[in-house]
Design a protein around this motif. Structure first.
Motif, PDB file in Angstrom:
ATOM      1  N   CYS C 259     -14.499  -6.310 -10.155  1.00 14.97           N
ATOM      2  CA  CYS C 259     -14.235  -6.097  -8.734  1.00 14.97           C
ATOM      3  C   CYS C 259     -12.734  -6.118  -8.451  1.00 14.97           C
ATOM      4  O   CYS C 259     -12.222  -5.319  -7.669  1.00 14.97           O
ATOM      5  CB  CYS C 259     -14.910  -7.175  -7.894  1.00 14.97           C
ATOM      6  SG  CYS C 259     -16.678  -6.940  -7.772  1.00 14.97           S
ATOM      7  N   GLN C 264     -13.384  -3.378  -5.709  1.00 15.26           N
ATOM      8  CA  GLN C 264     -14.700  -3.427  -5.096  1.00 15.26           C
ATOM      9  C   GLN C 264     -14.768  -4.630  -4.177  1.00 15.26           C
ATOM     10  O   GLN C 264     -13.984  -5.581  -4.327  1.00 15.26           O
ATOM     11  CB  GLN C 264     -15.774  -3.544  -6.187  1.00 15.26           C
ATOM     12  CG  GLN C 264     -15.773  -2.383  -7.163  1.00 15.26           C
ATOM     13  CD  GLN C 264     -16.187  -1.089  -6.498  1.00 15.26           C
ATOM     14  OE1 GLN C 264     -17.307  -0.933  -6.061  1.00 15.26           O
ATOM     15  NE2 GLN C 264     -15.251  -0.145  -6.392  1.00 15.26           N
ATOM     16  N   GLN C 268     -11.341  -5.739  -2.486  1.00 17.65           N
ATOM     17  CA  GLN C 268     -10.953  -4.341  -2.340  1.00 17.65           C
ATOM     18  C   GLN C 268      -9.592  -4.158  -1.694  1.00 17.65           C
ATOM     19  O   GLN C 268      -8.999  -3.097  -1.786  1.00 17.65           O
ATOM     20  CB  GLN C 268     -12.014  -3.619  -1.511  1.00 17.65           C
ATOM     21  CG  GLN C 268     -11.891  -3.759   0.003  1.00 17.65           C
ATOM     22  CD  GLN C 268     -12.090  -5.183   0.511  1.00 17.65           C
ATOM     23  OE1 GLN C 268     -12.498  -6.077  -0.229  1.00 17.65           O
ATOM     24  NE2 GLN C 268     -11.788  -5.408   1.778  1.00 17.65           N
ATOM     25  N   THR C 322     -19.617  -1.127  -1.347  1.00 15.73           N
ATOM     26  CA  THR C 322     -18.252  -0.608  -1.421  1.00 15.73           C
ATOM     27  C   THR C 322     -18.225   0.896  -1.163  1.00 15.73           C
ATOM     28  O   THR C 322     -17.287   1.405  -0.557  1.00 15.73           O
ATOM     29  CB  THR C 322     -17.633  -0.919  -2.788  1.00 15.73           C
ATOM     30  OG1 THR C 322     -17.853  -2.282  -3.083  1.00 15.73           O
ATOM     31  CG2 THR C 322     -16.152  -0.632  -2.789  1.00 15.73           C
ATOM     32  N   GLY C 349     -17.396   2.808  -6.160  1.00 14.32           N
ATOM     33  CA  GLY C 349     -18.627   2.152  -5.734  1.00 14.32           C
ATOM     34  C   GLY C 349     -19.845   2.868  -6.313  1.00 14.32           C
ATOM     35  O   GLY C 349     -20.777   2.226  -6.810  1.00 14.32           O
ATOM     36  N   HIS C 352     -20.144   1.873  -9.924  1.00 13.36           N
ATOM     37  CA  HIS C 352     -20.690   0.522 -10.098  1.00 13.36           C
ATOM     38  C   HIS C 352     -22.174   0.519  -9.824  1.00 13.36           C
ATOM     39  O   HIS C 352     -22.949  -0.132 -10.520  1.00 13.36           O
ATOM     40  CB  HIS C 352     -19.967  -0.461  -9.178  1.00 13.36           C
ATOM     41  CG  HIS C 352     -18.747  -1.050  -9.799  1.00 13.36           C
ATOM     42  ND1 HIS C 352     -17.534  -0.426  -9.776  1.00 13.36           N
ATOM     43  CD2 HIS C 352     -18.551  -2.207 -10.480  1.00 13.36           C
ATOM     44  CE1 HIS C 352     -16.650  -1.162 -10.412  1.00 13.36           C
ATOM     45  NE2 HIS C 352     -17.239  -2.245 -10.849  1.00 13.36           N
TER      46      HIS C 352
END
Lengths: 555, 195, 660
Positions: C259, C264, C268, C322, C349, C352
């Motif tokens: 992250c 993320q 972020q 995200t 995002g 992920h």
């Protein structure tokens, strides 16, 4: 049979032949070469004109040391099985010398470090070298000034250094206490002399030499007394025989060959424990003096400060290695069965050495004295590894010695470069702002100091880690705690110097950094390289030390 | 070789009595060395102490060591001392400043050291008894020592020769003048001649 | 070398995708000149960086060429390695290269080893390929910067660290690379350090990344405690045997690391500010490569995540949240680079989300990562080109109608735009659809929610990217006075063209015929082949939403009558929130910074009054005792001798005490 009768009877008879002793020249070749080169150096002094001596002495000395190092490797690659059939090694020269892997590692280390120190000795660009023009001249006299002006220097330094190095090779290899004592003297006597040969601050240098000589003689007395008492205990000065006597205990009996009458054996009865304990203690005093453990450290700052800096480097690296080598051999071989007895004593010494070395260094103002106290503290750290009394402790100490030797030579090499009108600028206040004036030199010195402090990515960190790990494995956790605390105190004054060099403003009349010739540059560069390589990629040397230590000393 | 049972400290032989007497002489002479007020006397008392010690060695049939003691210590060392006294023009007569303020401390240290050593040796060899007859079986003869020296101890012996060579070089380094104006040396030589 | 050439030639004849292997590949020792010296790939750019940094101004004249050459050298070596790898049967395509023992202390033995397998080499090609293009682009872009040498040194440093990250065969070495890219990113964001905003942004990126890095390092430590090693192969073999709780903890900590690096939620916030760096940096580091390191980490650690389903679920949730979060921010930003940054966040995002789906999604995640690397790098370079022509103006409200002034930029940017919104046939269409389908395929409520989010994200993407496109290249001129937009030099447009080609054809090449999934199968595990179906319900829905998004954008910003005010209007509540990064910074500030500052103040107080007091008195004690002990050193030999004598007495006593 009375004395007279034997004399009368012996008179007409031809002198009986003494069976020739067996000498393993191959195994002894590194030492023989070093002593041989020393003798050649003496001949050079006698027959080569003064103007050419330095040009002849320096290369043969360097070649001799390099050759001896290669011979050490050659010996190490041979397959030698001791009489016991286990491990690797041999008692050579009628039992006077033990050649085994730890000894060869120590000898190799000494030779390499001596080679680097010789680079510093060979330096002529810094004020025509570090050695006096003529030692016999009274300090401050006209004769001395003449000598200085003529640019003369003592080339006898080279054979003397070789004698000392030969003694250092012999010292940790000694198989009995007599050889060890002789080796101790062979290594010490030239050093006493060399200490008094500094080019600048002659009085300080001579004072250092006299102090070192007197205290060294005093400690030799301790050593000799210890050896005598141990002979009284074990009936032999052979380290292996002492170990056997320790195992048998008081009253035990064993047969030993009678010296001078080959083939005859005598029954020896092991003496009382009082002899043993006092013998161990006095012998330990003699050995601990050489490596400057507290409370036998008092000579170190004075001598390190007064001696010519290349000789200080030689003492701080090679002598320390040799003294530790001898200490290891005596305590790992002869007093192997006494670990429980000597360990508390060594605990005490190690704690005192680490703490006093680190604490007193805090208030030092002279850079050479500071490095001397740092050397005392480091001796304490290495003792910590020794307390484990096993192969891991030995291996870690061997690595530490090699790593520390390179770093300390490099540091002293830099000390020779920072000079003002009176020679080396010893006082720390003179070093202020050096980083702004000569960033490379100051950076290298800072790097060495970080290694002394044991910061990761330097050899000092790996060494301390290995030593402390061995000590913890050996059950000496409190000692490690003291060690870590002392390191913290020590780090304080190392960092203080770095701050001084980089964050203070230089004095307007501050010292100049001499541009060295290739010799001192090589010493510094080797120091930096070894400190970095042993800190980042220590594996090969760690393996070598492990391999050396795993077979322990030959008995 | 077995330990012989005959004899003990309770019934001393003639040799043992001589040994004890020599020991007393040594000790007395040694005390006089440090207590006399005349420097030259101290050196001479040292001769007595060394000589008596040589006698002790002889009684123990260590002939070579005894003669070495006489030659080197009684001969060379003491003569060297006397030369030193002469060359430094030390006072021949009694002098009062030979003792420092540390005398009591020195006495304490010396007595303590002697106490420790005597205790250890007495304790260590309490039961050991070697009759002098056995000791005279040739163990201290020059022949045995020579054989031991050149066979069993040849390496430390040779190392000692290296040590002496190093010491020699060192002596030369410390004493020899090679540089400097000739007239300086001449003046110095003249000065010494006048003194 | 002959062996290399033959093995490199062999696979060219056959299609490399059809050699599907079964299950995870056994690791074999790397041999051969190319694989055996794979460390050179890392060494080349590292050498470049070292020469440029140590060489000083002397290298200013030719340094950038050296940097380009080093990057290209790594690329060539990577291509050679890639083809040699193809020469092996799929199950042998994992080549372990032991270089030396690195940290051998006690039971901790870490080897400096590289792992050459389909996954790592895919990344190598992406990093060195896109990296080399951006190096070339930067020659033109940074031509007038006096510090160009330093810039290229940092770029080379970044490439080296990133290659180390993806080539490492253990987590410790990966961590070195991880920190290395963080350092390079920090240095490059703050490259124009005289700008306060750049310095602050660099600091922010550094601090936020520390949180992630901390998670990763703790994860590695727990790994060592659990498995007794940090090397990939043994950990993956024994992942299932570890205690469930610990494995999940490790996976979550790895996710925390991911992250941080990949921007993320909840870490972020740094990415938008990171746009303060030079635009090539934004393209290379903050779009194409470094920010995808998190995806790499999760994919590489697949065997760990596969046995920690809870952690996988968290990964998908983070990804889905995200992708919406970034998309919403992208809709409101007027700064062209920040809009693209929001888009990057959103696209990662997606990745992920896919990676969290497990084996079914790994290949889709990496494929999208690759195509994204192309089109996003191209978009950023296009943005850089626009800025270059517009006196470094970044506000899109001051662009408009640039399509005629900068035709090449318009064309390449346009192709990248079509790719990212998923226009049928272009790269993004293939790879994004694959992810949306995979999300729906998870089934159940979870699948519906995740798929729905992904679908919605696709619509938003179409909207905000169209907004960028229209505001920049269409509509009316809203230029500042004195702006004379012009096309950029060839060194800049060349890379943009190449990247545009990748944006057009990359997706089809990878997805059609299941080629890429089969190639990666030895690493990420087999998944059942299902043909690409452009008429699946999800694909159709995506297409509809895409059209919808584009249309709304056209109505608001594109058509001739649409007016875009030069200063931003007040906007709705949502717009305001999105302009403020959806209050990401405010939340950080309220939840972390304020309590953190308070804690710091308390700590300072405690430190000053308590700890400093103790330290000072300790220091005084040490100094005092040092002074006292120092007095023992009188300089008189007699007192030294006496001290030795007493020392001897102590030694004797210490020995005798034991005997008592």
């Amino acid at each position: 049979m009375s004395l007279l009768a034997s004399a009368v009877l012996a008179a007409p008879a031809p002198t009986p032949d003494i069976p020739a002793p067996t000498i393993e020249y191959g195994l002894l070749s590194p030492m023989l070469l070093v002593f041989g080169i020393a003798v050649v150096g003496v001949l050079v002094e006698a027959f080569v004109p003064r103007a050419h001596r330095a040009a002849v002495q320096m290369p043969i000395t360097l070649l001799g040391l390099a050759g001896a190092f290669i011979l050490t490797i050659v010996v190490a690659t041979q397959d030698i099985t001791p009489a016991s059939g286990q491990g690797w090694g041999k008692l050579a020269a009628m039992g006077s010398i033990g050649i085994d892997r730890p000894t060869l590692f120590i000898q190799g280390t000494i030779l390499i470090l001596a080679l680097v120190s010789t680079f510093m000795i060979a330096e002529r660009r810094t004020d025509e070298g570090s050695f006096t023009a003529q030692a016999a001249a009274t300090p401050g006299s006209a004769a001395e000034r003449e000598g200085l002006l003529a640019g003369a220097t003592h080339t006898e330094v080279y054979p003397l250094v070789m004698f000392a190095v030969g003694g250092m090779l012999l010292f940790p290899a000694s198989g009995d206490l007599i050889t060890m004592f002789v080796a101790l003297e062979v290594l010490s006597l030239p050093l006493y002399l060399l200490c008094g040969l500094a080019r600048r601050r002659r009085l300080l240098s001579q004072e250092a030499a006299v102090k070192y000589f007197l205290l060294g003689a005093f400690s030799s007395g301790f050593f000799l007394f210890g050896a005598a008492l141990l002979y009284g205990y074990a009936g032999s000065v052979q380290l292996g025989a002492i170990a056997r006597a320790v195992r048998l205990g008081p009253g035990g009996q064993y047969a030993t060959e009678v010296y001078g009458a080959s083939g005859q054996f005598a029954q020896v009865t092991v003496g009382s424990n009082a002899l043993l304990m006092l013998g161990v203690a006095l012998l330990a005093v003699g050995l601990l003096f050489k490596l400057g453990a507290v409370p036998f450290q008092s000579w170190k700052p004075d001598v390190y400060q007064g001696a010519p800096t290349p000789i200080t480097a030689l003492m701080a690296s090679c002598t320390l290695v040799a003294a530790f080598g001898a200490l290891f051999r005596v305590f790992y071989v002869a007093f192997d069965g006494l670990t429980w007895e000597w360990r508390p004593m060594m605990w005490l010494i190690a704690i005192l050495t680490m703490v006093v070395g680190a604490v007193v260094a805090v208030t030092q103002t002279d850079v050479k004295r500071l490095l001397a106290y740092s050397s005392i503290a480091h001796a304490g750290f290495i003792l910590t590894g020794m307390i484990a009394a096993d192969a891991a402790g030995l291996s870690s100490a061997l690595f530490y010695l090699a790593a520390y030797g390179f770093t300390t030579i490099g540091a002293f090499a830099i000390v020779t470069l920072v000079r003002d009108a009176g020679g080396e600028a010893g006082h720390l206040s003179r070093w202020a702002g050096l980083g702004k004036r000569s960033p490379v030199i100051a950076g290298a010195f800072a790097f060495f100091l970080l290694a002394f402090a044991g910061i990761p990515l330097t050899s000092g960190f790996i060494g301390k880690f290995a030593v402390f790990q061995a000590a913890i494995a050996g059950g000496a956790t409190p000692l490690v705690v003291v060690g870590v605390l002392s390191s913290a105190v020590a780090a304080f004054f190392y960092v203080r110097i770095i701050v001084l060099m980089f964050f203070s403003d230089p004095a307007p009349d501050g010292p100049a950094v001499v541009v060295p010739s290739v010799f001192t540059s090589a010493a510094v560069a080797l120091g930096v390289a070894a400190t970095l390589v042993l800190g980042v990629l220590p594996q090969s040397v760690l393996d070598l030390a492990d391999q050396a230590a795993s077979s322990l000393f030959v008995r | 070789m077995t330990v012989l049972a005959e004899g003990s400290y309770a019934s001393p032989t003639g040799q043992e009595i001589v040994f004890v007497l020599l020991g007393v002489v040594t000790l007395a002479a040694a005390v006089l060395v440090v207590t006399t007020r005349r420097l030259v006397h101290a050196a001479l008392w040292l001769v007595v102490a060394f000589g008596a010690l040589a006698g002790c060695y002889l009684v123990m049939s260590a002939e070579l060591v005894a003669w070495v003691q006489v030659l080197i210590y009684v001969g060379a060392v003491v003569v060297l001392l006397l030369f030193g006294i002469m060359l430094t023009r030390a006072p021949i007569g009694p002098s009062t400043d030979l003792d420092g303020a540390n005398r009591p401390a020195a006495v304490v240290v010396a007595v303590a050291l002697a106490g420790v050593l005597v205790t250890v040796i007495v304790d260590g060899f309490r039961t050991a008894y070697v009759p002098s007859a056995r000791a005279s079986s040739g163990a201290g003869s020059a022949e045995t020592i020579g054989a031991a020296l050149f066979r069993d101890w040849v390496l430390p012996f040779e190392a000692l020769s290296v040590l002496l060579l190093a010491a020699l070089i060192g002596a030369i380094v410390l004493s020899r003048r090679e540089i400097g104006p000739a007239e300086t040396d001449a003046r110095r030589g003249g000065g010494e001649g006048e003194g | 070398m002959t062996g290399t050439l033959t093995s490199a030639a062999a696979p060219l004849a056959g299609s490399f995708g059809n050699l599907a292997g079964a299950g995870l590949a056994e690791t074999t020792a790397a041999t051969g000149a190319v694989h055996g010296n794979a460390w050179l790939m890392v060494a080349f750019p590292l050498l470049g960086a070292a020469v440029l940094l140590l060489g000083g101004r002397r290298t200013s004249g030719w340094g950038h060429y050296l940097a380009v050459a080093m990057s290209l050298a790594s690329f060539v070596w990577g291509v050679l390695s890639f083809f040699q790898l193809l020469g092996f049967a799929p199950e042998e395509r994992s080549r372990d290269l032991h270089i030396f023992s690195w940290i051998p202390v006690g039971s901790l033995r870490i080897d400096f080893g590289l792992l050459l397998d389909p996954l790592s080499l895919t990344f190598v090609l992406l990093i060195t390929g896109v990296g080399s293009l951006i190096h070339i682009y930067s020659i033109g872009y940074m031509a007038h910067d006096p510090e160009r040498r330093r810039f290229f040194a940092y770029l080379n440093l970044f490439v080296a660290a990133m290659l180390l990250l993806v080539l490492a065969n253990n987590y410790a070495l990966l961590y070195v690379g991880w920190e290395g890219v963080g350092l390079a990113s920090y240095l490059l964001i703050g490259f124009w350090q005289y700008k306060n905003s750049a310095a602050v942004a660099a600091k922010k990126a550094f601090i936020v990344n520390r949180v992630g890095d901390f998670g990763l390092s703790v994860g590695i430590m727990i790994m060592f405690a659990t498995f007794g090693t940090v090397a990939f192969t043994p950990i993956f073999e024994h992942a299932a045997e570890g205690a469930q709780g610990w494995v999940t903890t490790i996976a979550l900590l790895l996710l925390l690391g991911a992250c941080g690096k990949s921007a993320q939620l909840p870490l972020q916030s740094w990415l938008l500010d990171a746009m303060e760096g030079p635009t090539p940096v934004s393209a290379l580091i903050h779009a194409a490569t470094m920010v995808t390191a998190g995806v790499y980490l999760i994919t590489r650690s697949g065997p760990i995540f596969d046995v920690a389903p809870e952690a996988q679920l968290v990964v998908t949730i983070v990804g889905a949240a995200t992708l919406l979060f970034g998309a919403i921010i992208g809709c409101a930003k007027d700064d062209i680079k920040k809009a693209l940054a929001g888009s990057t966040m959103s696209q990662i995002g997606y990745m992920h989300l896919a990676a969290g789906l497990g084996p079914i999604g790994y290949a889709a995640a990496i494929a999208h990562l690759l195509t994204h690397g192309f089109f996003k790098a191209g978009l950023f370079l296009g943005a850089g080109s626009v800025m270059h022509g517009m006196n470094d103006q970044v506000d899109m409200r001051k662009y408009g109608a640039l399509r005629k002034a900068m035709p090449i930029t318009f064309a390449t940017f346009g192709l990248g735009y079509l790719a990212i919104i998923g226009f049928p046939g272009l790269a993004g269409w293939f790879t994004k659809d694959a992810i949306i389908e995979a999300a729906f395929a998870k089934g159940g409520t979870t699948g519906l929610v995740l798929g729905g989010a992904a679908l919605l994200g696709a619509g938003l993407t179409a909207f905000y990217m169209s907004r960028v496109m229209f505001m920049t290249f269409f509509g009316t001129k809203r230029w500042d006075d004195g702006a004379h937009p012009h096309e950029s030099p060839a060194s800049m447009t060349g890379p943009m063209v190449l990247l545009a080609i990748g944006s057009v054809f990359g997706g089809a090449f990878l997805v059609l015929g299941h080629r890429f999934a089969d190639f990666l199968a030895p690493v990420v595990g087999e998944q059942e082949a299902h043909a690409f179906n452009p008429l699946a319900p999800a694909s159709v829905a995506t297409f509809v939403l895409m059209v919808l998004g584009v249309s709304i954008a056209w109505l608001r910003y594109g058509r001739e009558r649409a007016t875009v005010p030069r200063t931003a209007p007040k906007g709705s509540f949502v717009t305001v929130a999105a302009r403020k990064d959806l209050y990401g910074d405010a939340i950080n500030e309220g939840l972390l910074m304020r309590p953190g500052q308070w804690l710091a103040r308390v700590s300072v107080f405690v430190d000053n009054r308590g700890i400093d007091g103790i330290v000072r008195s300790l220091a005084a004690a040490v100094g005092g005792s040092s002074g006292r002990l120092r007095r023992v050193q009188t300089g008189y030999v007699r007192s030294y001798a006496l001290s030795m004598f007493f020392g001897a007495a102590i030694v004797v006593a210490a020995l005798l005490v034991v005997r008592l």
